[in-house]
Design a protein around this motif. Structure first.
Motif, PDB file in Angstrom:
ATOM      1  N   GLU A  70      10.575   6.336  -4.688  1.00  0.00           N
ATOM      2  CA  GLU A  70      10.952   7.544  -5.427  1.00  0.00           C
ATOM      3  C   GLU A  70       9.749   8.139  -6.152  1.00  0.00           C
ATOM      4  OE1 GLU A  70      12.525   4.678  -5.486  1.00  0.00           O
ATOM      5  OE2 GLU A  70      14.585   5.057  -4.851  1.00  0.00           O
ATOM      6  N   VAL A  71       8.911   7.271  -6.736  1.00  0.00           N
ATOM      7  CA  VAL A  71       7.724   7.751  -7.436  1.00  0.00           C
ATOM      8  C   VAL A  71       6.767   8.432  -6.461  1.00  0.00           C
ATOM      9  CG1 VAL A  71       5.619   7.009  -8.638  1.00  0.00           C
ATOM     10  CG2 VAL A  71       7.853   6.162  -9.377  1.00  0.00           C
ATOM     11  N   LEU A  72       6.483   7.781  -5.344  1.00  0.00           N
ATOM     12  CA  LEU A  72       5.529   8.344  -4.389  1.00  0.00           C
ATOM     13  C   LEU A  72       5.985   9.702  -3.867  1.00  0.00           C
ATOM     14  CD1 LEU A  72       4.325   5.346  -2.188  1.00  0.00           C
ATOM     15  CD2 LEU A  72       2.988   6.676  -3.829  1.00  0.00           C
ATOM     16  N   ARG A 102       2.057   9.513   1.833  1.00  0.00           N
ATOM     17  CA  ARG A 102       2.058   9.692   0.382  1.00  0.00           C
ATOM     18  C   ARG A 102       0.954   8.899  -0.324  1.00  0.00           C
ATOM     19  NH1 ARG A 102       3.692  14.029  -0.889  1.00  0.00           N
ATOM     20  NH2 ARG A 102       4.095  13.297  -3.024  1.00  0.00           N
ATOM     21  N   PHE A 103       0.137   8.157   0.416  1.00  0.00           N
ATOM     22  CA  PHE A 103      -0.957   7.430  -0.210  1.00  0.00           C
ATOM     23  C   PHE A 103      -2.130   7.315   0.754  1.00  0.00           C
ATOM     24  CE2 PHE A 103       1.712   4.234   1.794  1.00  0.00           C
ATOM     25  CZ  PHE A 103       0.810   3.392   2.419  1.00  0.00           C
ATOM     26  N   ASP A 104      -3.303   6.999   0.187  1.00  0.00           N
ATOM     27  CA  ASP A 104      -4.552   6.962   0.952  1.00  0.00           C
ATOM     28  C   ASP A 104      -5.173   5.573   1.019  1.00  0.00           C
ATOM     29  OD1 ASP A 104      -4.867  10.042   0.980  1.00  0.00           O
ATOM     30  OD2 ASP A 104      -4.682   9.556  -1.154  1.00  0.00           O
ATOM     31  N   GLU A 105      -4.874   4.739   0.033  1.00  0.00           N
ATOM     32  CA  GLU A 105      -5.511   3.434  -0.090  1.00  0.00           C
ATOM     33  C   GLU A 105      -4.457   2.392  -0.464  1.00  0.00           C
ATOM     34  OE1 GLU A 105      -9.115   3.552  -2.597  1.00  0.00           O
ATOM     35  OE2 GLU A 105      -8.760   5.692  -2.799  1.00  0.00           O
ATOM     36  N   ILE A 106      -4.753   1.142  -0.132  1.00  0.00           N
ATOM     37  CA  ILE A 106      -3.933   0.048  -0.642  1.00  0.00           C
ATOM     38  C   ILE A 106      -4.828  -0.935  -1.389  1.00  0.00           C
ATOM     39  CG2 ILE A 106      -2.192   0.221   1.161  1.00  0.00           C
ATOM     40  CD1 ILE A 106      -3.477  -2.344   2.413  1.00  0.00           C
TER      41      ILE A 106
END
Length: 310
Positions: A70-72, A102-106
Motif C-alpha cells: 500500500e505504501v509503495l 515501484r522501486f529501483d533498489e533492494i
C-alpha cells in the motif's frame, strides 16, 4: 571521486534517507498507512535522492511494515528519486517483484557477528550469505540494484570486538555475489572515530573501485556524527541516516536510533560539504513525524534549529 575542498574533504556526498523503513519499524504504535505516505512524500521533496521506503518482511515479524504494498503504490515518487526496499530473503524478493515498477533498489543484509545474526534472523552467517548468493542474481536480472548491508561491522553487543578482516571477507563474498553497494552498519553504536577512520581507509583502499561503500551509523552512545566525520575524512561519500533520529536495532535492548538526517545535513553544510538536501525541508519533515508519533525525538537540530551566521 568527488572534487575536494582545501580541507581534503569531498565537496559533495550522497545521503539515503532510511527513516521510513529503519525508523518506522521500531515504533511500538502502528503508524497509519496514510500518514506514512504523507511523510515519505514530504521527505522525497527535501532534495534527498535515495530513500528506503519499506520492507518485504513477514507481517508477524515487523507488523509496522505489513503495509509495504500500500505504501509503495501510494507514494508519489519524483523522477529523480530512487526508492529502495529491504528484502530479508528470497521469499521477500518474491513478494516484492510483482511491484517492481515501484522501486529501483533492494537492500539485503547479514551480520558480521554469528550471535547477532542468529538472534536477528535465526541463521548462521554462512546461511545468510548463501541466501544472498541466490537472491542477488535474480534481482540483477530484473535491473534492480542491490545494497548488501553488513550489520555489527564495528562491534557486537553480544560478542564485543569484530575483526575488520572478518567484515572484509564478507564484503568480498557479497561483491562476488553481485552486490552493487556495501553498507557498513554500526548497528548498536559501538564504533569510535579512530576505529572508523582506520576501517574506511582500509575498506576504500581495497574495494572502492569495485563497489559503492556506504556508512550507516547509529547514535546509541552519542558518537554517530563524530564517526560520520571520521568516515568522511577517510574518503567515504555515501551515508545513510534517518529523519528525527528514528530507528535502532530491534534485537538488543538500548539500541537507539540512527544519526538524524537533519543533524548530518546541518553538520556537513557547515563544513562546506554539499548534500543537495534542503535543511529547512528536512526539519519540517522531522517536526511532522514527531507530531504523528506524539513524542520528542532525538534530533539536536530539530530542537536548536540550524546555525545562522549573522
Amino acid at each position: 571521486m568527488s572534487p575536494e575542498l582545501p580541507s581534503g574533504l569531498p565537496a559533495t556526498v550522497q545521503i539515503r534517507e532510511v527513516g521510513p523503513r529503519d525508523g518506522f519499524q521500531n515504533e511500538p504504535e502502528t503508524i497509519p498507512t496514510a500518514k506514512k505516505i504523507e511523510l515519505i512524500d514530504q521527505l522525497m521533496r527535501t532534495g534527498v535522492k535515495r530513500l528506503e521506503a519499506t520492507s518485504f518482511v513477514r507481517a508477524d515479524v515487523i507488523p509496522q511494515l505489513s503495509d509495504a504494498v500500500e505504501v509503495l503504490h501510494g507514494i508519489d515518487v519524483p523522477d529523480d528519486v530512487s526508492i529502495s526496499v529491504l528484502v530479508p530473503n528470497e521469499r521477500g524478493l518474491d513478494n516484492a517483484l510483482p511491484h517492481r515498477d515501484r522501486f529501483d533498489e533492494i537492500g539485503v543484509f547479514c551480520s558480521a557477528s554469528e550471535t547477532h545474526n542468529r538472534k536477528n534472523v535465526n541463521r548462521s552467517i554462512e546461511e545468510s550469505l548463501a541466501g544472498i548468493d541466490a537472491l542477488v542474481p535474480r534481482a540483477l536480472a530484473e535491473g534492480i540494484k542491490v545494497e548488501a548491508v553488513i550489520a555489527t561491522s564495528f562491534g557486537c553487543p553480544y560478542e564485543g570486538h569484530v575483526d575488520p578482516e572478518k567484515v572484509f571477507g564478507i564484503v568480498r563474498r557479497l561483491i562476488d555475489a553481485g552486490a552493487t553497494e556495501i553498507g557498513f552498519g554500526d548497528t548498536t553504536g559501538m564504533a569510535n572515530p579512530v576505529q572508523v577512520g582506520r576501517f574506511f581507509t582500509d575498506a576504500i583502499a581495497r574495494f572502492s573501485g569495485e563497489v559503492l561503500l556506504t556508512a550507516h551509523f547509529h547514535n546509541t552512545r552519542g558518537q554517530g556524527l563524530a564517526n560520520a566525520v571520521a568516515a568522511l575524512q577517510a574518503g567515504c561519500t555515501s551515508f545513510e541516516s534517518s529523519f528525527g533520529e528514528l530507528g535502532g536495532c530491534p534485537v538488543p535492548a538500548g539500541a537507539t536510533g540512527n544519526i538524524a538526517t537533519e543533524d548530518l545535513v546541518s553538520m556537513l553544510h557547515e563544513m562546506g560539504v554539499q548534500t543537495g538536501v534542503d535543511l529547512p525541508s528536512v526539519l519540517a519533515a522531522a517536526r511532522a513525524v514527531a507530531e504523528v508519533l506524539g513524542r520528542p525525538l532525538g534530533s539536536h537540530t530539530l530542537v536548536a534549529g540550524p546555525v545562522e551566521w549573522r
